[in-house]
Write an enzyme that holds these catalytic residues in place. Structure first.
Site: not given
Ligand code: PA5
Length: 423
Positions: A277, A298, A413
């Protein structure tokens, strides 16, 4: 406390060439003259933090002692990740002490929220809602649900168990908390979410979870003092910041933050937010991703060893984790594991770390840096967090990026609010 090993970083460039730029950025950070300087309150916070509020946090914890077995922490992003990372690193994934911390407010997953509601049915709960803006939708949705649950269970007395951490004077959450009579704690104006773990955002939930927050703040203060030098040859945080820039310039566009313990997975999540961010703007930045070895060897090991080559690894290695185990011998040795009998699992893990480093660096030709931290105590956590704060500020300033805004987060948003019919 922290050392940085650049032996396998494949920088092919002398760090000292960056000294002048580092000195300038160091001044911009400490004299608060750099981009986003309204949000540089975290730089000297370990020295200047609000002692009166700190005492209030300890007093609240004392007052509530024995009255709760569950702490609900309601927040998202910077109002959530630091406390969870600390809690898991310091206490482990299955703490013994009888206090459970549950994180909510970080998702719209109704199935998760429903599971938590069932899980806490017979619990004695305290609830800490954390939001700087006071309007974050994920947090507000969960908070309303859990607030009503608290009121149904405790009636009038619910207000003694609900605490709000938010802006000191403004915002919906502050108004609500004052109206309802909740005790409130402050997120300072000049400290953004992802730099806020040393404020009440991290300290209140951690104190309620029995983490030694005095040791944690001492760790942050020692880091502040020791890393407050622009001399690149003596500052491992700035060396890390510069090494990232050199690798970025060489075309390494993804950084794996590698840990070796499952209880450090949330440290990686916190680090991803801090760097992602702060740095990912204007078409620039290194993609922060993570892996927990050897578990992820793995799954991701094949790709890291032989896949496309645009990533480097930053291994966050804690030298002395708590609770070592001695591997037992077995008379029959049917599983053929006696070659490890009598060895500590810490040694097995260390050999895995060294073998993997050599495989990825020598054979796979991936750049690797290793950040060593002494142990998983509260003190070390505080030290390490400050190390990454100052490294992140530096690496962003070296990239000419303002680390303290996040304009891109608003885009989802806006679209979501339109669909939800929010005015
Ligand atoms: O780092 C940040 O600023 C963000 O991740 C915020 O912490 C997050 O969006 C939550 O915001 P708020 O504390 O306003 O609810």
């Amino acid at each position: 406390m922290i050392s940085l090993d650049l032996r396998n970083a494949k920088l092919d460039e002398d760090l000292s060439l960056w000294q002048e730029r580092v000195s300038k950025a160091h001044r911009d950070l400490h004299e608060k003259t750099g981009a986003g300087n309204d949000f540089l309150g975290w730089v000297d916070w370990p020295l200047n933090y609000d002692k009166e509020e700190f005492a209030r946090i300890l007093a609240l914890k004392k007052r509530m002692e024995g009255k709760y077995d569950t702490v609900l922490v309601c927040g998202i992003g910077g109002s959530y990740l630091g406390a969870r990372a600390a809690y898991e690193m310091i206490k482990g994934l299955y703490p013994e002490e009888g206090i459970e911390v549950i994180f909510v407010g970080n998702t719209f997953s109704y199935t998760y929220i429903s599971q938590v509601l069932k899980h806490i049915e017979n619990r004695e709960v305290v609830l800490n809602v954390i939001s700087k803006s006071g309007t974050t939708t994920e947090t507000s949705v969960s908070f309303r649900i859990f607030k009503q649950w608290m009121e149904a269970k405790y009636g009038e007395k619910a207000k003694e168990r609900i605490y709000a951490t938010t802006d000191k004077a403004r915002g919906t959450l502050k108004t609500l908390a004052d109206e309802e009579g909740y005790e409130t704690f402050v997120i300072p104006d000049d400290i953004g979410g992802r730099y806020s773990v040393f404020t009440a955002v991290g300290l209140l939930p951690l104190a309620l979870a029995n983490v030694d927050i005095e040791a944690l703040m001492k760790g942050s203060l020692d880091a502040y003092n020791e890393l407050n030098t622009d001399d690149l040859s003596r500052n491992p945080a700035y060396q890390y910041a510069v090494a990232r820039r050199i690798l970025d310039n060489k075309g390494y566009k993804a950084e794996y933050f590698v840990t070796y313990h499952l209880q450090l997975t949330m440290i990686a999540e916190w680090w991803k937010q801090l760097f992602g961010e702060s740095e990912g703007k204007e078409g620039k930045g290194i993609l922060p991703t993570s892996a927990c070895f050897t578990t992820d060897l793995h799954s991701l090991g094949q790709f890291i060893q032989e896949g496309s080559k645009y990533e480097f690894e930053t291994i966050f290695y804690i030298d002395e984790m708590a609770d070592d185990i001695l591997f037992p011998g077995d008379e029959k040795d049917l599983d053929h594991m006696n070659y490890l009998a009598g060895k500590k699992l810490s040694w097995v893990s260390e050999m895995a770390f060294e073998g993997t480093l050599s495989a990825h660096s020598d054979d796979g030709n991936n750049p690797n840096m290793v950040i060593h931290l002494k142990d998983n105590s509260a003190y070390s956590f505080g030290y390490m967090i400050y190390f990454f704060f100052i490294a992140c500020g530096m690496t962003c300033y070296l990239l000419d990026i303002n680390p303290f805004n996040q304009p891109g987060v608003e885009v989802y948003k806006k679209k979501m609010f339109k669909l939800l019919g929010k005015e």
